[in-house]
Design a protein around this motif. Structure first.
Motif, PDB file in Angstrom:
ATOM      1  N   THR A  31      20.738 -85.691   4.019  1.00  0.00           N
ATOM      2  CA  THR A  31      20.325 -86.926   3.351  1.00  0.00           C
ATOM      3  C   THR A  31      19.566 -87.836   4.315  1.00  0.00           C
ATOM      4  OG1 THR A  31      22.311 -86.796   1.963  1.00  0.00           O
ATOM      5  CG2 THR A  31      21.094 -88.874   1.958  1.00  0.00           C
ATOM      6  N   GLY A  32      20.103 -87.986   5.528  1.00  0.00           N
ATOM      7  CA  GLY A  32      19.427 -88.798   6.537  1.00  0.00           C
ATOM      8  C   GLY A  32      18.097 -88.221   6.952  1.00  0.00           C
ATOM      9  N   LEU A  33      17.977 -86.884   6.857  1.00  0.00           N
ATOM     10  CA  LEU A  33      16.714 -86.228   7.192  1.00  0.00           C
ATOM     11  C   LEU A  33      15.639 -86.596   6.182  1.00  0.00           C
ATOM     12  CD1 LEU A  33      15.987 -84.333   9.522  1.00  0.00           C
ATOM     13  CD2 LEU A  33      16.320 -82.403   7.978  1.00  0.00           C
ATOM     14  N   PHE A  34      16.007 -86.648   4.900  1.00  0.00           N
ATOM     15  CA  PHE A  34      15.070 -87.079   3.863  1.00  0.00           C
ATOM     16  C   PHE A  34      14.593 -88.508   4.124  1.00  0.00           C
ATOM     17  CE2 PHE A  34      16.967 -83.767   0.982  1.00  0.00           C
ATOM     18  CZ  PHE A  34      15.775 -83.107   0.716  1.00  0.00           C
ATOM     19  N   ILE A  35      15.537 -89.388   4.419  1.00  0.00           N
ATOM     20  CA  ILE A  35      15.188 -90.793   4.665  1.00  0.00           C
ATOM     21  C   ILE A  35      14.260 -90.904   5.871  1.00  0.00           C
ATOM     22  CG2 ILE A  35      16.101 -93.075   5.261  1.00  0.00           C
ATOM     23  CD1 ILE A  35      18.699 -92.267   3.845  1.00  0.00           C
ATOM     24  N   SER A  36      14.565 -90.158   6.938  1.00  0.00           N
ATOM     25  CA  SER A  36      13.756 -90.207   8.161  1.00  0.00           C
ATOM     26  C   SER A  36      12.339 -89.703   7.909  1.00  0.00           C
ATOM     27  CB  SER A  36      14.419 -89.376   9.257  1.00  0.00           C
ATOM     28  OG  SER A  36      15.689 -89.884   9.576  1.00  0.00           O
TER      29      SER A  36
END
Length: 414
Positions: free
Chosen positions: A221-226
């Motif tokens: 999920t954090g990878l998508f945001i980044s």
């Protein structure tokens, strides 16, 4: 000379002052629950300290602040009534910590922050440190074992799993990855709003890379945001020829690196770790078809609208004590099932209106991107009730409101 300029930018009010705020941010973000203090977390201690040091500090809150707290009290009252029937206190707990950490804490903390730069550097360094600790725990089983001995983890995986890294934090998985992505966002904003010299630019890009590497090991999920934040940044910067050349060089350089080989070497000492399984897990997140995350969400039941779900069941945790009562991971669905359709719509509406009202007309429009991200990821899990991203959003909005509009506001922000 260079060191003096960096110190002036990063530590405008002294290193000790910065260190104390750094400890506060780290404690709030990662809310560590130590095994030797099971009933006390670092976030609770820091919030208590924040209240104590704010007692003699004059605060003037906007009318919208009190209006929102009053509206929240109505939601809390409904949740209290529902609790009397369900005996499930999870929603009451969620609303309480959301109010303390996501609404009150930013207003108190931001009075100790002198500039947007200071806040963003604090967050970038905090998350970068956690990124380093995360990577070390992933490649070194001894560090991982030490963390498990020191910390009570809330993640739904144990020490034996090898695909996901743990950090010096009680939270893990998607929740931790979202927190780490805040460091990427903060560093990108610093690159955008300042005329950074060569050394500061290199430092910030190094921080971004280290954080993204840690996110890869934590959750997707954090990878998508980044990646979404990077795309927004590159689109904004691509207007300048020199930036096009720089971005092209960075992309070509990264493409030449054999990341799989590096990963194999770093994880060679981890028993049971499979590079193929790990890379497949990462790649699956970016598939438009047969994406396991979207398929899992789509397969989860959505409680039908009836009298019970309109007025609310009051339940977040399943009656068995395992899993959530709604049967769905989505934050919106869980809140809808617990608070009821009417009150959940009321809650999310007043919250987004409250944040919208905090944004000044002179503030950057990119603040709306943060709102978009926060309310989008709520589709996957109740990240709003994990409070860190909301804490960040309101803090950056409030500190942005303190900016003096003058000719050098891009360099020194007060």
């Amino acid at each position: 000379m260079i060191e003096s300029q960096i110190n002036k930018t990063i530590f405008p009010h002294g290193k000790l002052n910065f260190l104390l705020k750094f400890i506060f941010i780290f404690s709030i973000f990662f809310d560590i629950n130590f095994t030797f203090l099971p009933s006390i977390t670092t976030a609770r201690i820091c919030f208590l300290v924040l209240l104590l040091v704010s007692v003699n500090k004059k605060k003037v809150f906007a009318k919208t602040f009190y209006n929102f707290l009053f509206s929240l009290s109505l939601v809390f009252l409904v949740a209290l009534i529902q609790y009397s029937f369900s005996s499930d206190s999870a929603q009451l707990s969620r609303l309480l910590w959301f109010t303390l950490y996501s609404i009150i804490a930013p207003f108190l903390f931001i009075s100790f922050i002198k500039s947007r730069n200071e806040l963003l550097y604090l967050i970038s360094f905090t998350v970068a440190l956690q990124a380093i600790l995360t990577i070390l725990s992933f490649i070194n089983p001894s560090i991982k074992a030490l963390f498990y001995n020191l910390i009570i983890f809330t993640s739904n995986f144990d020490e034996d799993q090898v695909l996901r890294a743990v950090a010096f934090a009680s939270i893990g998985g998607a929740g931790l990855s979202v927190i780490q992505s805040i460091g990427v966002i903060s560093s990108l904003v610093l690159l955008k709003i300042n005329n950074n010299g060569f050394y500061r630019t290199i430092l910030l890009w190094f921080i971004i890379i280290i954080i993204i590497v840690s996110i890869v090991l934590i959750g997707r999920t954090g990878l998508f945001i980044s990646f979404f934040s990077l795309i927004i940044y590159f689109i904004n910067q691509i207007k300048k020829i020199k930036n096009i050349v720089l971005i092209s060089l960075i992309s070509v350089t990264i493409y030449q690196v054999n990341l799989i080989s590096i990963l194999e070497n770093l994880t060679s000492g981890i028993n049971g770790f499979s590079v193929d399984v790990f890379t497949e897990w990462i790649e699956n997140a970016f598939k438009l078809k047969n994406n396991d995350t979207s398929e899992a969400l789509a397969s989860m039941p959505i409680p039908p609208i009836n009298l019970q779900t309109i007025i609310g069941t009051g339940r977040v945790v399943h009656e068995s004590g395992i899993g959530n009562a709604s049967g769905n991971d989505s934050g919106y669905i869980q809140t809808y099932y617990s608070l009821g359709l009417l009150i959940s719509v009321f809650f999310y509406t007043i919250y987004i209106l409250f944040l919208r009202n905090q944004i000044n007309r002179t503030s950057s429009k990119s603040l709306y991107i943060l709102l978009f991200i926060m309310f989008t990821i709520e589709i996957k899990e109740p990240f709003i009730f994990q409070y860190v991203f909301p804490f960040f959003v309101l803090s950056i909005i409030l500190v942005s409101n303190k900016i003096k509009i003058n000719s050098d506001s891009r360099l020194y922000i007060e």
